[in-house]
Design a protein around this motif. Sequence first.
Motif, PDB file in Angstrom:
ATOM      1  N   LEU A 166       9.775   5.774  22.305  1.00 32.12           N
ATOM      2  CA  LEU A 166      10.035   6.947  23.141  1.00 32.12           C
ATOM      3  C   LEU A 166       9.195   8.137  22.709  1.00 32.12           C
ATOM      4  CD1 LEU A 166      13.957   6.798  23.337  1.00 32.12           C
ATOM      5  CD2 LEU A 166      12.325   6.059  25.094  1.00 32.12           C
ATOM      6  N   LEU A 167       8.975   8.264  21.406  1.00 36.36           N
ATOM      7  CA  LEU A 167       8.221   9.394  20.887  1.00 36.36           C
ATOM      8  C   LEU A 167       6.725   9.262  21.159  1.00 36.36           C
ATOM      9  CD1 LEU A 167       9.953   9.984  17.441  1.00 36.36           C
ATOM     10  CD2 LEU A 167       9.713  11.688  19.257  1.00 36.36           C
TER      11      LEU A 167
ATOM     12  N   ALA B  15      17.657  10.888  17.476  1.00 35.94           N
ATOM     13  CA  ALA B  15      17.681  12.250  18.011  1.00 35.94           C
ATOM     14  C   ALA B  15      16.287  12.699  18.423  1.00 35.94           C
ATOM     15  CB  ALA B  15      18.267  13.205  16.975  1.00 35.94           C
ATOM     16  N   ALA B  16      15.290  12.351  17.613  1.00 39.35           N
ATOM     17  CA  ALA B  16      13.912  12.725  17.954  1.00 39.35           C
ATOM     18  C   ALA B  16      13.462  12.039  19.236  1.00 39.35           C
ATOM     19  CB  ALA B  16      12.974  12.367  16.798  1.00 39.35           C
ATOM     20  N   GLY B  17      13.712  10.733  19.333  1.00 36.63           N
ATOM     21  CA  GLY B  17      13.333  10.000  20.536  1.00 36.63           C
ATOM     22  C   GLY B  17      14.083  10.498  21.755  1.00 36.63           C
ATOM     23  N   ALA B  18      15.398  10.746  21.596  1.00 38.32           N
ATOM     24  CA  ALA B  18      16.204  11.223  22.723  1.00 38.32           C
ATOM     25  C   ALA B  18      15.756  12.606  23.154  1.00 38.32           C
ATOM     26  CB  ALA B  18      17.677  11.238  22.327  1.00 38.32           C
TER      27      ALA B  18
ATOM     28  N   PHE C 128      12.648  12.211  25.225  1.00 41.40           N
ATOM     29  CA  PHE C 128      12.955  11.519  26.476  1.00 41.40           C
ATOM     30  C   PHE C 128      13.658  12.455  27.458  1.00 41.40           C
ATOM     31  CE2 PHE C 128      15.722   8.951  29.194  1.00 41.40           C
ATOM     32  CZ  PHE C 128      14.825   8.032  29.704  1.00 41.40           C
ATOM     33  N   CYS C 129      14.592  13.248  26.952  1.00 44.22           N
ATOM     34  CA  CYS C 129      15.417  14.064  27.840  1.00 44.22           C
ATOM     35  C   CYS C 129      14.784  15.405  28.193  1.00 44.22           C
ATOM     36  CB  CYS C 129      16.789  14.308  27.193  1.00 44.22           C
ATOM     37  SG  CYS C 129      17.794  12.821  27.013  1.00 44.22           S
ATOM     38  N   LEU C 130      13.928  15.921  27.307  1.00 42.21           N
ATOM     39  CA  LEU C 130      13.439  17.280  27.495  1.00 42.21           C
ATOM     40  C   LEU C 130      11.972  17.380  27.883  1.00 42.21           C
ATOM     41  CD1 LEU C 130      15.201  18.914  24.423  1.00 42.21           C
ATOM     42  CD2 LEU C 130      16.002  18.863  26.802  1.00 42.21           C
ATOM     43  N   ASP C 131      11.201  16.324  27.617  1.00 42.03           N
ATOM     44  CA  ASP C 131       9.762  16.395  27.867  1.00 42.03           C
ATOM     45  C   ASP C 131       9.420  15.625  29.133  1.00 42.03           C
ATOM     46  OD1 ASP C 131       7.048  16.481  27.834  1.00 42.03           O
ATOM     47  OD2 ASP C 131       6.790  15.608  25.847  1.00 42.03           O
ATOM     48  N   ASP C 132       8.873  16.313  30.110  1.00 36.37           N
ATOM     49  CA  ASP C 132       8.528  15.678  31.380  1.00 36.37           C
ATOM     50  C   ASP C 132       7.136  15.085  31.390  1.00 36.37           C
ATOM     51  OD1 ASP C 132      10.954  16.193  32.621  1.00 36.37           O
ATOM     52  OD2 ASP C 132      10.317  18.209  33.217  1.00 36.37           O
ATOM     53  N   SER C 133       6.374  15.244  30.305  1.00 35.54           N
ATOM     54  CA  SER C 133       4.989  14.775  30.313  1.00 35.54           C
ATOM     55  C   SER C 133       4.927  13.262  30.286  1.00 35.54           C
ATOM     56  CB  SER C 133       4.259  15.334  29.091  1.00 35.54           C
ATOM     57  OG  SER C 133       4.854  14.904  27.888  1.00 35.54           O
TER      58      SER C 133
END
Length: 228
Positions: free
Chosen positions: A150-151, A217-220, A223-228
Amino acid sequence: MDVLRAEVRKAVTLPYTWLTVMATLALTLLVALVLASRSVDSIMATDIDALLSVPDYLAYGVITLGVLAGSTEYQGGEIRTSLTAVPRRTSLLAAKYASLTVLAAGLSLVSMVVAVGVMGLAFEARVWPLVLRGAAYLVVVSLLSFPLGLLVRSTTGALTSALMLLVIAPLVLTPVAGWSQWLPTRLGDELLLTKTRPPGAAATMAALSAWVVVTSAAGAGRFCLDDS
């Protein structure tokens, strides 16, 4: 529940899932045959010691499964379709975690059972708790790999990062750095791939849980906050 069913159905219909499963099972057979032979020749201390080393080899399979689960949809833009179908990202992410947990647990248990059968240990009751602990270790490894997908959002980059953190770093740093005992796979080895409860098990569990929480938490977050 519908989102979870959709994620599981998606995962089991993707070619990479079956390629990873088949490769992991093939590796299981090869490793079990080699370890069984070595155990007979007394290179390994006991059959149980040989069995406890199996998850270290199978980790490559579940690392791949976790990384692909987190990164594959970003490669061709399929993530946009998933987010259109399930706009609530937290629900989609929870379903992805649950789907991966189910798949990793199934693959890990089957692989460990295959290893037990090949090594001729199926009728020894003492091995079955070790099978469950080995499978639990592999699920944790898979869940540590998933957030890296995800990251990084690149299968190659995420797989490289996961192998560096979970496989290569412990091998390289263990002889030279005392703090390497706090690396996630070292913690998992100490907690789960052992015949008896280790001293300081509570601290080991807390440290391993911290690794899972922080990486998740980093991956989530991305995933949840970055639209790029």
